[in-house]
Design a protein around this motif. Sequence first.
Motif, PDB file in Angstrom:
ATOM      1  N   ILE A  50     -32.981 -10.451  -8.898  1.00 57.44           N
ATOM      2  CA  ILE A  50     -34.007 -11.462  -9.169  1.00 57.44           C
ATOM      3  C   ILE A  50     -35.403 -10.830  -9.165  1.00 57.44           C
ATOM      4  N   SER A  51     -36.136 -11.060 -10.241  1.00 61.01           N
ATOM      5  CA  SER A  51     -37.497 -10.510 -10.338  1.00 61.01           C
ATOM      6  C   SER A  51     -38.486 -11.456  -9.685  1.00 61.01           C
ATOM      7  N   THR A  66     -30.263  -9.901  -5.045  1.00 66.61           N
ATOM      8  CA  THR A  66     -29.645 -10.974  -5.829  1.00 66.61           C
ATOM      9  C   THR A  66     -29.965 -12.314  -5.169  1.00 66.61           C
ATOM     10  N   ALA A  67     -29.579 -13.386  -5.854  1.00 64.87           N
ATOM     11  CA  ALA A  67     -29.823 -14.726  -5.311  1.00 64.87           C
ATOM     12  C   ALA A  67     -29.111 -14.914  -3.969  1.00 64.87           C
ATOM     13  N   VAL A  68     -27.952 -14.282  -3.805  1.00 62.70           N
ATOM     14  CA  VAL A  68     -27.232 -14.402  -2.532  1.00 62.70           C
ATOM     15  C   VAL A  68     -28.057 -13.780  -1.408  1.00 62.70           C
ATOM     16  N   GLU A  69     -28.576 -12.588  -1.694  1.00 59.09           N
ATOM     17  CA  GLU A  69     -29.379 -11.926  -0.652  1.00 59.09           C
ATOM     18  C   GLU A  69     -30.631 -12.736  -0.330  1.00 59.09           C
ATOM     19  N   LEU A  70     -31.219 -13.352  -1.345  1.00 68.55           N
ATOM     20  CA  LEU A  70     -32.410 -14.175  -1.100  1.00 68.55           C
ATOM     21  C   LEU A  70     -32.054 -15.404  -0.263  1.00 68.55           C
ATOM     22  N   ALA A  71     -30.939 -16.033  -0.584  1.00 70.10           N
ATOM     23  CA  ALA A  71     -30.543 -17.241   0.144  1.00 70.10           C
ATOM     24  C   ALA A  71     -30.277 -16.912   1.617  1.00 70.10           C
ATOM     25  N   LEU A  72     -29.616 -15.791   1.845  1.00 71.15           N
ATOM     26  CA  LEU A  72     -29.321 -15.405   3.227  1.00 71.15           C
ATOM     27  C   LEU A  72     -30.604 -15.017   3.967  1.00 71.15           C
TER      28      LEU A  72
END
Length: 550
Positions: free
Chosen positions: A445-446, A502-508
């Motif tokens: 994700i940018s 990634t979006a997963v890493e951002l959500a976590l």
Amino acid sequence: MKTQDELKRQLRQIDRKGYKAYKTLEGEYRFGSYLLCIDHVQGDPFATPSRVRLRYQNRIPEEYFESRHRKTAAEDYLLRRLHRNLRSGGKERRGSGKSGLITACRVGQEILERTAVLLSPETIEARLEIGFPAYGRTIAAGELEEILFVSLPEIARKTCSFDAGMKRELEETAALADDQQYIREALAKQGLAAFLADGSILPRESGVSQRPMKGAVPFRSPESAAVTLQLPHRGPTRGMGIRQGITVIVGGGYHGKSTLLKAVERGVYNHISGDGREYVITDETAFKLRAEEGRCIHQVDISLFISNLPSRADTEAFVTENASGSTSQAANTVEALACGSRVLLIDEDTSATNFMVRDDRMARLVEDRKEPITPFIRFIRSLYTDLGVSTILVAGSSGAYLSVADTVLQMDCYEAREVTKKAKELAEKVTEGKAERKRWVKKPISPRRIEKARVHGWDTVSFDKTEVDLRYLEQIVDETQTAALAYLIPWLLEKGADGKRTAVELALLAEEKIRKDGLLSMVPRNYGAGAPAAVRALEILACLQRYRMI
Ligand code: ADP
Ligand code: MG
């Protein structure tokens, strides 16, 4: 910081001026025993009301909010108390637009970690919205003076004073919170995915009301699935333990299957006393999966379920602006796995049939290698044995899942029975595949700056005019969680996104930050969408993945 007299003087100066002059009131004021912060003043009488914070001295003994679960429950209790006092003491509209309305963030049946009332050993902080009064667009300062100097202090005093009544209610609140927390912790220890106490009321009043149905048949566990937990306050509590593994809920139409599953879905949250689901507790990572035709998918690896599409699209990094029923459900599934869900919840009614099963006759007619979809049923076993992910599934019409179930429950006139043995006699052989953990969500994700995030009801949020449809995220319970997403997503895209995560890493990352620094650490000072309540990483990921502009 200014004094209350300065505020009064300022109010009198701007009386009868144009509405914009209200802006000069933004700031903090000391009122005898408390602090009034005018965080944000609305632009006109019809806009979202102004945001005001009260900080009161806290006299509530620390025992009622010493642990995380007790604190959340006590704050929730105070917010509900504030609502009671607003109903009785909040004045009606006076003037145009939202003039004179005093409101606090809405509450439903769930006890969420909120920001509308915050407790610390020293202070009780409450966030309110007030429609600053006007006649037409002319400031009615006298009306606001009455609100800020008479109504509000009275409401705050009634809400915050620790007396015998509050003590008793706080004791009950803390006891329920302890018992709920006890069940949550017991789930993992006893190998359970969910627990539903005997006597629970599962159905709701109507499709638009989450209140308990009157005259409903109370839930009762079949003997074979019964577990008795020793709750610290309520004592021995019998109920149905849904074991980890694969549980299939069957039964005729209208016999209460979906109602049971919905209660389990909401069991990731605690419920208030009197709700009927107080002792229905589910693994907090449980995620409801469904088909969601039309959603966008950003480079998600759905190849476990779907490969060799006639379009030759790459399903290891699948991209679409308009997913089909089965591709959307495949993406929903692997996203939940990527975000750490340990329990998948599926209702056949809202699933894509071809994602769920493929019967024998069809397999003979259309050979496997011509069919891009490998149905969920082939991996359901491996998801549990290899990845430790359980499934609770409602199946009304297809018997296929009986063959893979560890437990089969039948709902019969709202009564649960265990029919595993009988179902096993009918079982057929299922070809099984193997599931492995991988990087399911691939898109880095940018960074991106969002100027304006807005909440439109609980089911839609928009970022710079691009709407994100949250309608199918059935575990978002109200607007306060949507508000949280309206703050968290811009924060993540600006501060967390680095072109690699990634979006997963951002959500976590967001979930971790909520735990460490509190939700407010990611909320702008003027909290334009209202006081938010916490959301899980699963919903944050879901929102990011449905945002078409990432
Ligand atoms: P199914 O999924 O098996 O078709 P539902 O769960 O949708 O059935 O329930 C059908 C109807 O029965 C709903 O209107 C629901 O509110 C009602 N209902 C469910 N459980 C109970 C209960 N325990 N007591 C009374 N009514 C119930
Ligand atoms: Mg149903």
